[in-house]
Write an enzyme that holds these catalytic residues in place. Structure first.
Site, PDB file in Angstrom:
ATOM      1  N   GLY A  46       3.410  -9.337   1.002  1.00 52.61           N
ATOM      2  CA  GLY A  46       2.998  -7.985   0.846  1.00 52.61           C
ATOM      3  C   GLY A  46       2.214  -7.873  -0.547  1.00 52.61           C
ATOM      4  O   GLY A  46       2.456  -8.509  -1.506  1.00 52.61           O
ATOM      5  N   GLN A  51      -2.312  -4.122  -7.174  1.00 50.38           N
ATOM      6  CA  GLN A  51      -1.921  -5.243  -7.729  1.00 50.38           C
ATOM      7  C   GLN A  51      -3.312  -6.145  -8.064  1.00 50.38           C
ATOM      8  O   GLN A  51      -2.852  -7.036  -8.876  1.00 50.38           O
ATOM      9  CB  GLN A  51      -0.971  -5.864  -6.825  1.00 50.38           C
ATOM     10  CG  GLN A  51       0.479  -5.384  -6.554  1.00 50.38           C
ATOM     11  CD  GLN A  51       1.381  -5.925  -5.885  1.00 50.38           C
ATOM     12  OE1 GLN A  51       1.310  -5.912  -4.641  1.00 50.38           O
ATOM     13  NE2 GLN A  51       2.077  -6.885  -6.732  1.00 50.38           N
ATOM     14  N   CYS A  93       8.851  -9.048  -7.055  1.00 49.39           N
ATOM     15  CA  CYS A  93       7.212  -8.569  -7.053  1.00 49.39           C
ATOM     16  C   CYS A  93       6.219  -9.251  -7.842  1.00 49.39           C
ATOM     17  O   CYS A  93       6.631  -9.661  -9.006  1.00 49.39           O
ATOM     18  CB  CYS A  93       7.355  -6.904  -7.725  1.00 49.39           C
ATOM     19  SG  CYS A  93       5.982  -6.330  -7.719  1.00 49.39           S
ATOM     20  N   LEU A  94       5.277  -9.463  -7.237  1.00 50.68           N
ATOM     21  CA  LEU A  94       4.269 -10.396  -7.723  1.00 50.68           C
ATOM     22  C   LEU A  94       3.845 -10.001  -9.043  1.00 50.68           C
ATOM     23  O   LEU A  94       3.434 -10.679 -10.115  1.00 50.68           O
ATOM     24  CB  LEU A  94       2.925 -10.584  -6.770  1.00 50.68           C
ATOM     25  CG  LEU A  94       3.375 -11.345  -5.562  1.00 50.68           C
ATOM     26  CD1 LEU A  94       2.370 -11.501  -4.436  1.00 50.68           C
ATOM     27  CD2 LEU A  94       3.974 -12.810  -5.681  1.00 50.68           C
ATOM     28  N   HIS A 135       8.216  -1.001  -0.520  1.00 44.86           N
ATOM     29  CA  HIS A 135       7.616  -1.454  -1.643  1.00 44.86           C
ATOM     30  C   HIS A 135       6.155  -1.336  -1.927  1.00 44.86           C
ATOM     31  O   HIS A 135       5.699  -0.840  -3.064  1.00 44.86           O
ATOM     32  CB  HIS A 135       8.185  -3.066  -1.544  1.00 44.86           C
ATOM     33  CG  HIS A 135       7.714  -3.748  -2.904  1.00 44.86           C
ATOM     34  ND1 HIS A 135       8.902  -4.307  -3.564  1.00 44.86           N
ATOM     35  CD2 HIS A 135       6.497  -3.956  -3.424  1.00 44.86           C
ATOM     36  CE1 HIS A 135       8.119  -4.772  -4.591  1.00 44.86           C
ATOM     37  NE2 HIS A 135       6.731  -4.998  -4.674  1.00 44.86           N
ATOM     38  N   GLU A 136       5.396  -1.701  -0.703  1.00 43.94           N
ATOM     39  CA  GLU A 136       4.046  -1.572  -0.952  1.00 43.94           C
ATOM     40  C   GLU A 136       3.468  -0.124  -0.983  1.00 43.94           C
ATOM     41  O   GLU A 136       2.466   0.202  -1.740  1.00 43.94           O
ATOM     42  CB  GLU A 136       3.385  -2.087   0.095  1.00 43.94           C
ATOM     43  CG  GLU A 136       3.786  -3.790   0.333  1.00 43.94           C
ATOM     44  CD  GLU A 136       3.610  -4.525  -1.007  1.00 43.94           C
ATOM     45  OE1 GLU A 136       3.016  -4.224  -1.960  1.00 43.94           O
ATOM     46  OE2 GLU A 136       4.325  -5.542  -1.103  1.00 43.94           O
ATOM     47  N   HIS A 139       3.700   0.922  -4.570  1.00 49.22           N
ATOM     48  CA  HIS A 139       2.942   0.668  -5.408  1.00 49.22           C
ATOM     49  C   HIS A 139       1.639   1.451  -5.442  1.00 49.22           C
ATOM     50  O   HIS A 139       1.055   1.839  -6.391  1.00 49.22           O
ATOM     51  CB  HIS A 139       2.077  -0.675  -4.979  1.00 49.22           C
ATOM     52  CG  HIS A 139       2.973  -2.082  -5.543  1.00 49.22           C
ATOM     53  ND1 HIS A 139       2.990  -2.175  -6.801  1.00 49.22           N
ATOM     54  CD2 HIS A 139       3.696  -3.061  -4.863  1.00 49.22           C
ATOM     55  CE1 HIS A 139       3.800  -3.224  -7.047  1.00 49.22           C
ATOM     56  NE2 HIS A 139       4.123  -3.774  -6.078  1.00 49.22           N
TER      57      HIS A 139
END
Ligand SMILES: [Zn+2]
Length: 172
Positions: A46, A51, A93-94, A135-136, A139
């Site tokens: 995702g 990001q 998380c990236l 999670h997204e 963000h």
């Protein structure tokens, strides 16, 4: 298109709410294409627009990481319709490479948003997909999984991450 650099913890774009998308134009389509390429290259399941440094409410999710094109979800201006129950699993998380944590998430979510053609899409999800939506969407609201941990774990991890962000060294 080459993948875009992923913004890391400490960058202001990750810690403030993103703005709604006002028009589904070429700019939005290019943004989504870049996000998908970046997510697959990472690789991740995702990605949210902030990001890659774009403060807009756009998310992409693909639990198959590109193996099954039918699993790609693109949502513009997503929002929760319903959240119920609880689940707790390890997340990464990236934008926080090398760290993980287990925030409490709803067991089941219903999410609504627009696809790139402007059609309303509604998804009901459990397990990993429910966690990915949470999670997204976090963000684009300016939150990371770190912010959702218990106070003790959150403070400990935030101290480490602040040090890491200050050093500017996010290589794993
Ligand atoms: Zn993330």
């Amino acid at each position: 298109m080459p993948p875009r650099p992923i913004v890391k913890y400490g960058h202001p774009v990750l810690h403030a709410p993103s703005a709604p998308v006002s028009a589904l134009d070429d700019q939005t389509r290019n943004l989504v294409a870049d996000m998908v390429d970046t997510m697959y290259a990472a690789p991740g399941i995702g990605l949210a627009a902030p990001q890659i440094g774009v403060a807009l409410r756009v998310i992409v999710i693909d639990l198959s990481v590109g193996a099954d094109k039918g699993q790609l979800i693109t949502l513009v201006n997503p929002e929760f319709v319903e959240r119920e129950g609880e689940q707790r699993h390890e997340e990464g998380c990236l934008s926080v490479p090398g760290y993980g944590g287990s925030p409490v998430r709803p067991a089941r979510v219903t999410v609504r948003g627009l696809d790139l053609e402007g059609n309303e899409r509604i998804y009901t999800a459990t397990e990993l997909l429910a966690r990915a939506f949470c999670h997204e969407i976090d963000h684009i609201d300016g939150f990371l999984f770190v912010d959702r941990l218990t106070p003790l774990k959150r403070d400990l991890l935030k101290r480490k991450l602040k040090k890491r962000a200050k050093s500017g060294d996010w290589e794993e």
